[in-house]
Design a protein around this motif. Structure first.
Motif, PDB file in Angstrom:
ATOM      1  N   LEU A   1      40.515  29.993  44.659  1.00 15.38           N
ATOM      2  CA  LEU A   1      41.390  30.763  43.399  1.00 15.38           C
ATOM      3  C   LEU A   1      42.142  31.565  43.801  1.00 15.38           C
ATOM      4  O   LEU A   1      43.151  32.094  43.477  1.00 15.38           O
ATOM      5  CB  LEU A   1      40.437  30.883  42.280  1.00 15.38           C
ATOM      6  CG  LEU A   1      39.508  29.444  41.701  1.00 15.38           C
ATOM      7  CD1 LEU A   1      38.763  29.952  40.579  1.00 15.38           C
ATOM      8  CD2 LEU A   1      40.592  28.431  41.371  1.00 15.38           C
ATOM      9  N   ASP A   2      41.632  32.782  44.688  1.00 21.02           N
ATOM     10  CA  ASP A   2      42.344  34.039  45.274  1.00 21.02           C
ATOM     11  C   ASP A   2      43.987  33.614  45.495  1.00 21.02           C
ATOM     12  O   ASP A   2      44.646  34.705  45.256  1.00 21.02           O
ATOM     13  CB  ASP A   2      41.373  34.669  46.176  1.00 21.02           C
ATOM     14  CG  ASP A   2      40.310  35.071  45.648  1.00 21.02           C
ATOM     15  OD1 ASP A   2      40.081  34.930  44.554  1.00 21.02           O
ATOM     16  OD2 ASP A   2      39.654  35.748  46.360  1.00 21.02           O
ATOM     17  N   LEU A   3      44.226  32.677  46.348  1.00 26.50           N
ATOM     18  CA  LEU A   3      45.150  32.239  46.815  1.00 26.50           C
ATOM     19  C   LEU A   3      46.251  31.834  45.405  1.00 26.50           C
ATOM     20  O   LEU A   3      47.478  32.764  45.658  1.00 26.50           O
ATOM     21  CB  LEU A   3      45.357  30.907  47.446  1.00 26.50           C
ATOM     22  CG  LEU A   3      46.621  30.448  48.090  1.00 26.50           C
ATOM     23  CD1 LEU A   3      46.559  29.680  49.476  1.00 26.50           C
ATOM     24  CD2 LEU A   3      47.574  29.534  47.299  1.00 26.50           C
ATOM     25  N   PHE A   4      46.126  31.540  44.284  1.00 28.30           N
ATOM     26  CA  PHE A   4      46.947  31.450  43.365  1.00 28.30           C
ATOM     27  C   PHE A   4      46.738  32.802  42.503  1.00 28.30           C
ATOM     28  O   PHE A   4      47.948  33.196  42.087  1.00 28.30           O
ATOM     29  CB  PHE A   4      46.459  30.364  42.375  1.00 28.30           C
ATOM     30  CG  PHE A   4      46.410  29.094  43.316  1.00 28.30           C
ATOM     31  CD1 PHE A   4      47.437  28.357  43.489  1.00 28.30           C
ATOM     32  CD2 PHE A   4      45.016  28.366  43.470  1.00 28.30           C
ATOM     33  CE1 PHE A   4      47.327  27.152  44.469  1.00 28.30           C
ATOM     34  CE2 PHE A   4      45.126  27.164  44.291  1.00 28.30           C
ATOM     35  CZ  PHE A   4      46.276  26.559  44.744  1.00 28.30           C
ATOM     36  N   LEU A   5      45.903  33.467  42.363  1.00 32.64           N
ATOM     37  CA  LEU A   5      45.723  34.699  41.553  1.00 32.64           C
ATOM     38  C   LEU A   5      46.578  35.713  42.129  1.00 32.64           C
ATOM     39  O   LEU A   5      47.085  36.753  41.834  1.00 32.64           O
ATOM     40  CB  LEU A   5      44.237  35.104  41.334  1.00 32.64           C
ATOM     41  CG  LEU A   5      43.553  34.405  40.219  1.00 32.64           C
ATOM     42  CD1 LEU A   5      42.262  34.647  40.089  1.00 32.64           C
ATOM     43  CD2 LEU A   5      44.623  34.809  38.727  1.00 32.64           C
ATOM     44  N   GLN A   6      46.594  35.713  43.594  1.00 31.37           N
ATOM     45  CA  GLN A   6      47.095  36.718  44.274  1.00 31.37           C
ATOM     46  C   GLN A   6      48.768  36.439  44.785  1.00 31.37           C
ATOM     47  O   GLN A   6      49.286  37.170  45.564  1.00 31.37           O
ATOM     48  CB  GLN A   6      46.411  37.160  45.585  1.00 31.37           C
ATOM     49  CG  GLN A   6      45.159  37.850  45.363  1.00 31.37           C
ATOM     50  CD  GLN A   6      44.383  38.120  46.402  1.00 31.37           C
ATOM     51  OE1 GLN A   6      44.782  38.087  47.608  1.00 31.37           O
ATOM     52  NE2 GLN A   6      42.914  38.255  46.251  1.00 31.37           N
ATOM     53  N   ASP A   7      49.440  35.410  44.175  1.00 31.30           N
ATOM     54  CA  ASP A   7      50.725  34.990  44.505  1.00 31.30           C
ATOM     55  C   ASP A   7      51.515  35.028  43.078  1.00 31.30           C
ATOM     56  O   ASP A   7      51.678  33.953  42.444  1.00 31.30           O
ATOM     57  CB  ASP A   7      50.624  33.741  45.064  1.00 31.30           C
ATOM     58  CG  ASP A   7      51.957  33.270  45.738  1.00 31.30           C
ATOM     59  OD1 ASP A   7      53.203  33.573  45.218  1.00 31.30           O
ATOM     60  OD2 ASP A   7      51.928  32.787  46.859  1.00 31.30           O
ATOM     61  N   PRO A   8      52.074  36.066  42.924  1.00 34.74           N
ATOM     62  CA  PRO A   8      52.959  35.979  41.693  1.00 34.74           C
ATOM     63  C   PRO A   8      54.172  34.963  41.662  1.00 34.74           C
ATOM     64  O   PRO A   8      54.479  34.755  40.655  1.00 34.74           O
ATOM     65  CB  PRO A   8      53.391  37.581  41.615  1.00 34.74           C
ATOM     66  CG  PRO A   8      52.435  38.255  42.571  1.00 34.74           C
ATOM     67  CD  PRO A   8      52.316  37.344  43.760  1.00 34.74           C
ATOM     68  N   GLU A   9      54.556  34.538  42.845  1.00 37.55           N
ATOM     69  CA  GLU A   9      55.810  33.498  42.720  1.00 37.55           C
ATOM     70  C   GLU A   9      55.115  32.252  42.120  1.00 37.55           C
ATOM     71  O   GLU A   9      55.847  31.671  41.398  1.00 37.55           O
ATOM     72  CB  GLU A   9      56.404  33.606  43.923  1.00 37.55           C
ATOM     73  CG  GLU A   9      57.590  32.998  43.941  1.00 37.55           C
ATOM     74  CD  GLU A   9      58.575  33.723  43.587  1.00 37.55           C
ATOM     75  OE1 GLU A   9      59.707  33.285  42.990  1.00 37.55           O
ATOM     76  OE2 GLU A   9      58.699  34.951  43.143  1.00 37.55           O
ATOM     77  N   VAL A  10      54.078  32.072  42.617  1.00 39.35           N
ATOM     78  CA  VAL A  10      53.485  30.812  42.298  1.00 39.35           C
ATOM     79  C   VAL A  10      53.172  30.669  40.596  1.00 39.35           C
ATOM     80  O   VAL A  10      53.282  29.758  39.880  1.00 39.35           O
ATOM     81  CB  VAL A  10      52.138  30.339  42.902  1.00 39.35           C
ATOM     82  CG1 VAL A  10      51.506  28.910  42.207  1.00 39.35           C
ATOM     83  CG2 VAL A  10      52.569  29.832  44.421  1.00 39.35           C
ATOM     84  N   LEU A  11      52.582  31.918  40.299  1.00 38.49           N
ATOM     85  CA  LEU A  11      52.096  31.981  38.867  1.00 38.49           C
ATOM     86  C   LEU A  11      53.655  32.038  37.957  1.00 38.49           C
ATOM     87  O   LEU A  11      53.375  31.501  36.892  1.00 38.49           O
ATOM     88  CB  LEU A  11      51.306  33.395  38.549  1.00 38.49           C
ATOM     89  CG  LEU A  11      49.989  33.321  39.133  1.00 38.49           C
ATOM     90  CD1 LEU A  11      49.088  34.636  38.956  1.00 38.49           C
ATOM     91  CD2 LEU A  11      49.027  32.094  38.595  1.00 38.49           C
TER      92      LEU A  11
END
Length: 285
Positions: A75-85
């Motif tokens: 889950l960290d990969l998504f939470l730490q990627d503002p562009e994806v979010l």
């Protein structure tokens, strides 16, 4: 479709979105179009599969797909990627594969921010709990969990409860960024175990440590959970593309048939939502 790499296999058309430091599977969609965003791990990325479930789902719905699957993602990969979010928050619909709890940083250990299966460091709390473990010899979270269990099943339970609590908390954070209703995909060898104790029994299976209780805790924030189960005995590599070097690994993956089943089940679940939003858009023109 085929890679020029000497090991052969698929060309995944890896692409980078904006300032994201992660390369995801292509092709990159038209980001100005209505998007169906798919987030997840190895199965969402579709390793060895020419047409993984996100692509098959997009074909069924007639949707532009942004495949934000990543091999061994936590889950960290998504939470730490503002562009994806940012992209996911503007999507028309989102589907998120249920991914395991071990590949994310928590009170006991930290993982690499992008390669989430890489164990980086044990915290003081974990070293105090396990003074008999040499953490300098451990490189991956899977090896970490196996070592902790083999050393002390009783202490291991303390670690697992921590990562389970952290997983639910971070899932709520991710879901808060996504357009509702988000549908979850359970895509695994067996159904979710009923409770925390059942999830502790080795051998560990993906998605690691996730229970039906944990999924139920997210019920107010999701549209539902689609469950696709394929026992190891039913696996086949037919339709997959891989080199001889990767043959053993490919045999552990869910089959092309399972990907097709997942796409069909999700299509049946999402069709009315996708079409209804299109009707509203037409009415507003």
């Amino acid at each position: 479709m085929y890679s020029n790499d000497i090991r052969g296999g698929l060309d995944y058309g890896l692409c980078r979105y904006g300032k994201s430091r992660v390369r995801f599977r292509g092709p990159m969609p038209d980001l100005t179009a209505d998007l169906l965003v798919c987030l997840g791990g190895t199965e969402t990325f579709g390793r060895f599969h020419p047409d993984p479930w996100p692509q098959l789902l997009g074909d069924r719905l007639g949707a532009e797909i942004a495949n934000f699957g990543q091999v061994n993602a936590g889950l960290d990969l998504f939470l730490q990627d503002p562009e994806v979010l940012r992209i996911a928050s503007g999507a028309r619909l989102c589907v998120m594969q249920v991914i395991g709890a071990q590949n994310m940083s928590n009170r006991f250990y930290s993982v690499h921010p992008r390669r989430n299966d890489r164990f980086v460091k044990a915290s003081d709390a974990l070293m105090t709990l396990y003074p008999d473990v040499d953490f300098s010899q451990i490189a991956f979270t899977g090896a970490l969990m196996t070592t902790l269990f083999d050393t002390s099943p009783e202490r291991f339970e303390v670690v697992v409860r921590e990562v389970q609590v952290a997983w639910v908390s971070r899932m709520r954070l991710i879901l808060g960024h996504l357009p509702r209703p988000v549908h979850l995909l359970w895509f695994a060898e067996s159904a979710p175990p009923a409770n925390a104790r059942a999830a502790l029994i080795p051998p560990l299976k993906d998605p690691s440590f996730i229970t039906r209780e944990m999924l139920d805790a997210l019920s107010s924030r999701i549209g539902g959970v689609v469950e696709i189960v394929e026992p190891a005995s039913a696996r086949s590599t037919e339709g997959m593309v891989f080199s001889e070097f990767d043959a053993m690994l490919a045999a552990t993956m869910l089959s092309a048939t399972a990907h097709d089943r997942a796409a069909q089940a999700l299509s049946d679940c999402l069709r009315h939502l996708w079409d209804a939003r299109g009707d509203r858009d037409d009415a507003s023109d």
